[in-house]
Design a protein around this motif. Structure first.
Motif, PDB file in Angstrom:
ATOM      1  N   PRO A  29      43.243  51.939 -11.618  1.00  0.00           N
ATOM      2  CA  PRO A  29      42.177  52.795 -11.088  1.00  0.00           C
ATOM      3  C   PRO A  29      40.876  52.610 -11.866  1.00  0.00           C
ATOM      4  O   PRO A  29      40.889  52.388 -13.085  1.00  0.00           O
ATOM      5  CB  PRO A  29      42.728  54.212 -11.274  1.00  0.00           C
ATOM      6  CG  PRO A  29      44.214  54.026 -11.276  1.00  0.00           C
ATOM      7  CD  PRO A  29      44.436  52.716 -11.980  1.00  0.00           C
ATOM      8  N   ALA A  30      39.778  52.706 -11.149  1.00  0.00           N
ATOM      9  CA  ALA A  30      38.458  52.579 -11.772  1.00  0.00           C
ATOM     10  C   ALA A  30      38.199  53.780 -12.673  1.00  0.00           C
ATOM     11  O   ALA A  30      38.521  54.914 -12.327  1.00  0.00           O
ATOM     12  CB  ALA A  30      37.383  52.497 -10.700  1.00  0.00           C
ATOM     13  N   GLY A  56      22.054  53.646 -18.450  1.00  0.00           N
ATOM     14  CA  GLY A  56      22.346  54.812 -17.625  1.00  0.00           C
ATOM     15  C   GLY A  56      22.833  54.470 -16.233  1.00  0.00           C
ATOM     16  O   GLY A  56      23.009  55.351 -15.402  1.00  0.00           O
ATOM     17  N   GLY A  57      23.073  53.183 -15.969  1.00  0.00           N
ATOM     18  CA  GLY A  57      23.563  52.760 -14.655  1.00  0.00           C
ATOM     19  C   GLY A  57      25.074  52.917 -14.546  1.00  0.00           C
ATOM     20  O   GLY A  57      25.785  53.064 -15.542  1.00  0.00           O
ATOM     21  N   TYR A  58      25.553  52.891 -13.332  1.00  0.00           N
ATOM     22  CA  TYR A  58      26.984  53.022 -13.052  1.00  0.00           C
ATOM     23  C   TYR A  58      27.732  51.811 -13.601  1.00  0.00           C
ATOM     24  O   TYR A  58      27.330  50.674 -13.394  1.00  0.00           O
ATOM     25  CB  TYR A  58      27.195  53.130 -11.536  1.00  0.00           C
ATOM     26  CG  TYR A  58      28.622  53.314 -11.102  1.00  0.00           C
ATOM     27  CD1 TYR A  58      29.292  54.506 -11.319  1.00  0.00           C
ATOM     28  CD2 TYR A  58      29.291  52.294 -10.450  1.00  0.00           C
ATOM     29  CE1 TYR A  58      30.597  54.679 -10.899  1.00  0.00           C
ATOM     30  CE2 TYR A  58      30.603  52.454 -10.027  1.00  0.00           C
ATOM     31  CZ  TYR A  58      31.253  53.656 -10.251  1.00  0.00           C
ATOM     32  OH  TYR A  58      32.540  53.824  -9.840  1.00  0.00           O
ATOM     33  N   LYS A  59      28.816  52.054 -14.307  1.00  0.00           N
ATOM     34  CA  LYS A  59      29.634  50.983 -14.865  1.00  0.00           C
ATOM     35  C   LYS A  59      31.099  51.371 -14.729  1.00  0.00           C
ATOM     36  O   LYS A  59      31.473  52.503 -15.002  1.00  0.00           O
ATOM     37  CB  LYS A  59      29.298  50.762 -16.339  1.00  0.00           C
ATOM     38  CG  LYS A  59      30.121  49.676 -16.979  1.00  0.00           C
ATOM     39  CD  LYS A  59      29.777  49.500 -18.439  1.00  0.00           C
ATOM     40  CE  LYS A  59      30.630  48.402 -19.028  1.00  0.00           C
ATOM     41  NZ  LYS A  59      30.349  48.199 -20.450  1.00  0.00           N
ATOM     42  N   VAL A  60      31.908  50.416 -14.302  1.00  0.00           N
ATOM     43  CA  VAL A  60      33.337  50.656 -14.132  1.00  0.00           C
ATOM     44  C   VAL A  60      34.102  49.901 -15.207  1.00  0.00           C
ATOM     45  O   VAL A  60      33.791  48.749 -15.503  1.00  0.00           O
ATOM     46  CB  VAL A  60      33.804  50.188 -12.731  1.00  0.00           C
ATOM     47  CG1 VAL A  60      35.306  50.281 -12.592  1.00  0.00           C
ATOM     48  CG2 VAL A  60      33.130  51.003 -11.655  1.00  0.00           C
ATOM     49  N   THR A  61      35.108  50.549 -15.782  1.00  0.00           N
ATOM     50  CA  THR A  61      36.020  49.892 -16.706  1.00  0.00           C
ATOM     51  C   THR A  61      37.443  50.154 -16.237  1.00  0.00           C
ATOM     52  O   THR A  61      37.677  50.978 -15.349  1.00  0.00           O
ATOM     53  CB  THR A  61      35.840  50.402 -18.156  1.00  0.00           C
ATOM     54  OG1 THR A  61      36.061  51.814 -18.176  1.00  0.00           O
ATOM     55  CG2 THR A  61      34.454  50.090 -18.681  1.00  0.00           C
ATOM     56  N   LEU A  88      39.413  55.428  -6.568  1.00  0.00           N
ATOM     57  CA  LEU A  88      37.967  55.344  -6.405  1.00  0.00           C
ATOM     58  C   LEU A  88      37.619  53.949  -5.912  1.00  0.00           C
ATOM     59  O   LEU A  88      38.355  52.991  -6.163  1.00  0.00           O
ATOM     60  CB  LEU A  88      37.268  55.546  -7.751  1.00  0.00           C
ATOM     61  CG  LEU A  88      37.378  56.900  -8.429  1.00  0.00           C
ATOM     62  CD1 LEU A  88      36.745  56.825  -9.818  1.00  0.00           C
ATOM     63  CD2 LEU A  88      36.701  57.967  -7.600  1.00  0.00           C
ATOM     64  N   ALA A  89      36.492  53.841  -5.239  1.00  0.00           N
ATOM     65  CA  ALA A  89      35.986  52.505  -4.921  1.00  0.00           C
ATOM     66  C   ALA A  89      35.795  51.761  -6.237  1.00  0.00           C
ATOM     67  O   ALA A  89      35.483  52.369  -7.258  1.00  0.00           O
ATOM     68  CB  ALA A  89      34.662  52.617  -4.166  1.00  0.00           C
TER      69      ALA A  89
END
Length: 116
Positions: free
Chosen positions: A17-18, A26-31, A76-77
């Motif tokens: 899962p993301a 401050g940008g969106y980041k997925v780990t 999540l996407a």
């Protein structure tokens, strides 16, 4: 509603899962966790379509996959799915959406894409 028959749940995937976060700007980041949250998930995996996009002046191809399961994973996407096909090739997919078929709780479909 009855779930899908075990006879069609012939594939297995690992699901990561993301984990939503922010980068230094401050940008969106997925780990993702180092190990899958859900491993060896029984499912049916089907390649469906391919599309192309222009990224940094290059045409990039994506393969669309559908993964059908008997459980909802509330992904999540941008969640990651790893699938090893019968030929031993590893496919790394990123989820786009998931839904309950007919909203009856028996079959769930995850749409994912793989950059090829």
């Amino acid at each position: 509603m009855q779930g899908p028959s075990a006879a069609i749940l012939i594939n297995e995937v690992d699901i990561y899962p993301a984990i939503a976060g922010q980068d230094v700007d401050g940008g969106y980041k997925v780990t993702y966790a180092a190990n899958p949250t859900y491993d060896s998930v029984a499912c049916m995996v089907e390649a469906d379509d391919m599309y192309e996009v222009l990224e940094q002046e290059r045409i990039v191809q994506y393969l669309v996959w559908y993964i059908m399961t008997d459980k909802r994973y509330n992904l999540l996407a941008r969640s990651k799915i790893i699938y090893v096909d019968d030929g031993g090739e590893t496919h790394t997919m990123i989820t786009e959406a998931s839904r309950g078929e007919a909203e009856r709780g028996g079959v769930y479909t995850i749409r994912a894409s793989e950059r090829i």
